[in-house]
Design a protein around this motif. Structure first.
Motif, PDB file in Angstrom:
ATOM      1  N   LEU A 103       0.820  -1.213   0.000  1.00 54.98           N
ATOM      2  CA  LEU A 103       0.000   0.000   0.000  1.00 54.98           C
ATOM      3  C   LEU A 103       0.847   1.254   0.000  1.00 54.98           C
ATOM      4  O   LEU A 103       0.598   2.172  -0.792  1.00 54.98           O
ATOM      5  CB  LEU A 103      -0.927  -0.008   1.217  1.00 54.98           C
ATOM      6  CG  LEU A 103      -1.838   1.225   1.374  1.00 54.98           C
ATOM      7  CD1 LEU A 103      -2.754   1.386   0.175  1.00 54.98           C
ATOM      8  CD2 LEU A 103      -2.645   1.138   2.665  1.00 54.98           C
ATOM      9  N   PHE A 104       1.865   1.306   0.864  1.00 47.51           N
ATOM     10  CA  PHE A 104       2.633   2.544   1.031  1.00 47.51           C
ATOM     11  C   PHE A 104       3.893   2.580   0.170  1.00 47.51           C
ATOM     12  O   PHE A 104       4.090   3.515  -0.606  1.00 47.51           O
ATOM     13  CB  PHE A 104       2.996   2.739   2.507  1.00 47.51           C
ATOM     14  CG  PHE A 104       1.841   3.220   3.335  1.00 47.51           C
ATOM     15  CD1 PHE A 104       1.550   4.568   3.433  1.00 47.51           C
ATOM     16  CD2 PHE A 104       1.022   2.318   4.009  1.00 47.51           C
ATOM     17  CE1 PHE A 104       0.478   5.017   4.185  1.00 47.51           C
ATOM     18  CE2 PHE A 104      -0.050   2.759   4.776  1.00 47.51           C
ATOM     19  CZ  PHE A 104      -0.323   4.111   4.854  1.00 47.51           C
ATOM     20  N   TRP A 105       4.769   1.570   0.303  1.00 46.82           N
ATOM     21  CA  TRP A 105       6.060   1.650  -0.382  1.00 46.82           C
ATOM     22  C   TRP A 105       5.951   1.384  -1.871  1.00 46.82           C
ATOM     23  O   TRP A 105       6.779   1.889  -2.646  1.00 46.82           O
ATOM     24  CB  TRP A 105       7.049   0.677   0.233  1.00 46.82           C
ATOM     25  CG  TRP A 105       7.254   0.800   1.705  1.00 46.82           C
ATOM     26  CD1 TRP A 105       7.625  -0.197   2.552  1.00 46.82           C
ATOM     27  CD2 TRP A 105       7.131   1.973   2.546  1.00 46.82           C
ATOM     28  NE1 TRP A 105       7.721   0.265   3.845  1.00 46.82           N
ATOM     29  CE2 TRP A 105       7.417   1.596   3.871  1.00 46.82           C
ATOM     30  CE3 TRP A 105       6.778   3.301   2.301  1.00 46.82           C
ATOM     31  CZ2 TRP A 105       7.375   2.500   4.938  1.00 46.82           C
ATOM     32  CZ3 TRP A 105       6.725   4.193   3.372  1.00 46.82           C
ATOM     33  CH2 TRP A 105       7.035   3.799   4.656  1.00 46.82           C
ATOM     34  N   ALA A 106       4.965   0.596  -2.322  1.00 47.51           N
ATOM     35  CA  ALA A 106       4.801   0.337  -3.755  1.00 47.51           C
ATOM     36  C   ALA A 106       3.633   1.112  -4.351  1.00 47.51           C
ATOM     37  O   ALA A 106       3.407   1.034  -5.553  1.00 47.51           O
ATOM     38  CB  ALA A 106       4.584  -1.165  -4.005  1.00 47.51           C
ATOM     39  N   GLY A 107       2.890   1.855  -3.525  1.00 47.74           N
ATOM     40  CA  GLY A 107       1.725   2.573  -4.022  1.00 47.74           C
ATOM     41  C   GLY A 107       1.729   4.046  -3.693  1.00 47.74           C
ATOM     42  O   GLY A 107       1.999   4.893  -4.547  1.00 47.74           O
ATOM     43  N   VAL A 108       1.454   4.372  -2.453  1.00 47.41           N
ATOM     44  CA  VAL A 108       1.266   5.767  -2.061  1.00 47.41           C
ATOM     45  C   VAL A 108       2.527   6.600  -2.282  1.00 47.41           C
ATOM     46  O   VAL A 108       2.473   7.676  -2.895  1.00 47.41           O
ATOM     47  CB  VAL A 108       0.833   5.855  -0.582  1.00 47.41           C
ATOM     48  CG1 VAL A 108       0.804   7.312  -0.118  1.00 47.41           C
ATOM     49  CG2 VAL A 108      -0.558   5.232  -0.412  1.00 47.41           C
ATOM     50  N   GLY A 175      -0.371  -0.363  -6.391  1.00 44.39           N
ATOM     51  CA  GLY A 175       0.724  -0.436  -7.350  1.00 44.39           C
ATOM     52  C   GLY A 175       0.303  -0.029  -8.745  1.00 44.39           C
ATOM     53  O   GLY A 175       1.077   0.597  -9.480  1.00 44.39           O
ATOM     54  N   LEU A 176      -0.919  -0.377  -9.135  1.00 50.61           N
ATOM     55  CA  LEU A 176      -1.409  -0.002 -10.463  1.00 50.61           C
ATOM     56  C   LEU A 176      -1.574   1.510 -10.581  1.00 50.61           C
ATOM     57  O   LEU A 176      -1.225   2.109 -11.593  1.00 50.61           O
ATOM     58  CB  LEU A 176      -2.741  -0.702 -10.739  1.00 50.61           C
ATOM     59  CG  LEU A 176      -2.731  -2.232 -10.638  1.00 50.61           C
ATOM     60  CD1 LEU A 176      -4.102  -2.777 -10.991  1.00 50.61           C
ATOM     61  CD2 LEU A 176      -1.676  -2.833 -11.547  1.00 50.61           C
ATOM     62  N   VAL A 177      -2.107   2.120  -9.532  1.00 48.96           N
ATOM     63  CA  VAL A 177      -2.277   3.572  -9.532  1.00 48.96           C
ATOM     64  C   VAL A 177      -0.924   4.269  -9.575  1.00 48.96           C
ATOM     65  O   VAL A 177      -0.727   5.250 -10.291  1.00 48.96           O
ATOM     66  CB  VAL A 177      -3.088   4.023  -8.302  1.00 48.96           C
ATOM     67  CG1 VAL A 177      -3.166   5.540  -8.229  1.00 48.96           C
ATOM     68  CG2 VAL A 177      -4.497   3.434  -8.348  1.00 48.96           C
ATOM     69  N   ALA A 178       0.039   3.752  -8.795  1.00 41.73           N
ATOM     70  CA  ALA A 178       1.376   4.326  -8.798  1.00 41.73           C
ATOM     71  C   ALA A 178       2.009   4.209 -10.180  1.00 41.73           C
ATOM     72  O   ALA A 178       2.678   5.137 -10.651  1.00 41.73           O
ATOM     73  CB  ALA A 178       2.246   3.632  -7.752  1.00 41.73           C
ATOM     74  N   ALA A 179       1.813   3.056 -10.833  1.00 40.10           N
ATOM     75  CA  ALA A 179       2.356   2.867 -12.173  1.00 40.10           C
ATOM     76  C   ALA A 179       1.763   3.881 -13.146  1.00 40.10           C
ATOM     77  O   ALA A 179       2.467   4.422 -14.008  1.00 40.10           O
ATOM     78  CB  ALA A 179       2.067   1.450 -12.661  1.00 40.10           C
ATOM     79  N   SER A 221       0.835  -6.626 -12.083  1.00 38.72           N
ATOM     80  CA  SER A 221       0.341  -5.952 -10.898  1.00 38.72           C
ATOM     81  C   SER A 221       1.483  -5.709  -9.932  1.00 38.72           C
ATOM     82  O   SER A 221       2.568  -6.278 -10.059  1.00 38.72           O
ATOM     83  CB  SER A 221      -0.738  -6.786 -10.205  1.00 38.72           C
ATOM     84  OG  SER A 221      -0.209  -8.027  -9.806  1.00 38.72           O
ATOM     85  N   GLY A 222       1.241  -4.873  -8.938  1.00 36.34           N
ATOM     86  CA  GLY A 222       2.199  -4.632  -7.873  1.00 36.34           C
ATOM     87  C   GLY A 222       3.493  -4.017  -8.354  1.00 36.34           C
ATOM     88  O   GLY A 222       3.526  -3.125  -9.172  1.00 36.34           O
ATOM     89  N   TYR A 223       4.610  -4.534  -7.840  1.00 36.67           N
ATOM     90  CA  TYR A 223       5.911  -3.970  -8.158  1.00 36.67           C
ATOM     91  C   TYR A 223       6.206  -4.069  -9.656  1.00 36.67           C
ATOM     92  O   TYR A 223       6.811  -3.185 -10.233  1.00 36.67           O
ATOM     93  CB  TYR A 223       7.015  -4.705  -7.388  1.00 36.67           C
ATOM     94  CG  TYR A 223       6.960  -4.516  -5.904  1.00 36.67           C
ATOM     95  CD1 TYR A 223       7.553  -3.420  -5.298  1.00 36.67           C
ATOM     96  CD2 TYR A 223       6.308  -5.435  -5.095  1.00 36.67           C
ATOM     97  CE1 TYR A 223       7.519  -3.244  -3.925  1.00 36.67           C
ATOM     98  CE2 TYR A 223       6.263  -5.271  -3.715  1.00 36.67           C
ATOM     99  CZ  TYR A 223       6.871  -4.175  -3.138  1.00 36.67           C
ATOM    100  OH  TYR A 223       6.819  -4.008  -1.792  1.00 36.67           O
TER     101      TYR A 223
END
Length: 244
Positions: A103-108, A175-179, A221-223
């Motif tokens: 949630l935090f390190w790979a997303g927010v 992770g998808l949003v961060a990407a 997905s994710g990282y």
């Protein structure tokens, strides 16, 4: 209520005494003291044992440590066996670490960082990083308060409550949003570093980045989505330079 507030404040420094021997253990024990204070008056012997257990080895994502803290304190208040409380914390460590990291390190964090860079490229200046840091702090406070409240309310049942909460779906999508944010940021940052250009160029770069990112996140997905989107962003940046 006052004890809960002080515990929440202390949780923000839960990594202040981080070490390889106990990881977050000492910080978690320090955060538990306000919540265990009443127990020191009603059952001093139990209080001493509870404080010792609270400071034992424990590790998870610091943003979600309040869940383990609240659940273990609730179990102590209910007088459950010490061995059962230790097993509860051990069982929570892995899932809270995985969910919090996703949630935090790979997303927010990467998502907000990418948005800040994109905003700077569009002319926001120092307001952008300051605003993103402030937004992260607000999210950190809200999640920390929710985590501690959930743990205190559910106690030993916190696992079932956690499984049906918003946390797992949010961690899956973060992770998808961060990407997506990274994919949009890269061409904008490149356009800015190259000295800018016409509105047509920036719209073209943004559209290509968005299209490439959508294709990337539909397959991974994710990282992995972050890494693949970085590659897509570099290709889009090179295409934009060729168009110019």
């Amino acid at each position: 209520m006052k004890a809960k507030l002080w515990a929440l404040v202390r949780l923000f420094a839960v990594q202040g005494s981080w070490n390889y021997e106990r990881m977050l253990g000492l910080g978690l024990g320090y955060s538990a003291l306000p919540l265990l204070e009443e127990l020191s008056r009603t059952d001093p012997a139990r209080y001493r044992d509870a404080v010792g257990r609270a400071g034992e080895f424990f590790n998870c994502n610091p943003n979600l440590a309040g869940i383990a803290l609240g659940a273990s304190v609730r179990a102590e208040q209910e007088g459950l066996p010490g061995a059962q409380i230790v097993r509860l914390k051990t069982a929570l460590g892995g899932p809270l670490g995985a969910l919090g990291d996703r949630l935090f390190w790979a997303g927010v964090v990467p998502g907000l960082s990418a948005l800040a860079v994109a905003a700077v490229a569009l002319g926001a200046g120092l307001v952008a990083p300051i605003a993103m840091v402030a937004l992260y702090l607000v999210l950190r406070i809200l999640v920390g308060r929710w985590a501690l409240t959930l743990g205190l309310r559910e106690g030993l049942s916190v696992g079932r409550a956690l499984a049906t909460s918003w946390l797992s779906p949010a961690a899956e999508r973060a992770g998808l949003v961060a990407a997506l944010c990274v994919g949009v940021m890269l061409p904008l940052a490149g356009w800015w570093l190259l000295g800018g250009g016409s509105l047509k160029e920036i719209l073209l770069a943004g559209a290509l980045a968005l299209a490439g990112t959508v294709l990337a996140v539909r397959r991974v997905s994710g990282y992995s989505s972050v890494r693949l989107t970085l590659a897509v962003g570099v290709v889009v940046l090179l295409l934009g330079m060729a168009v110019r």
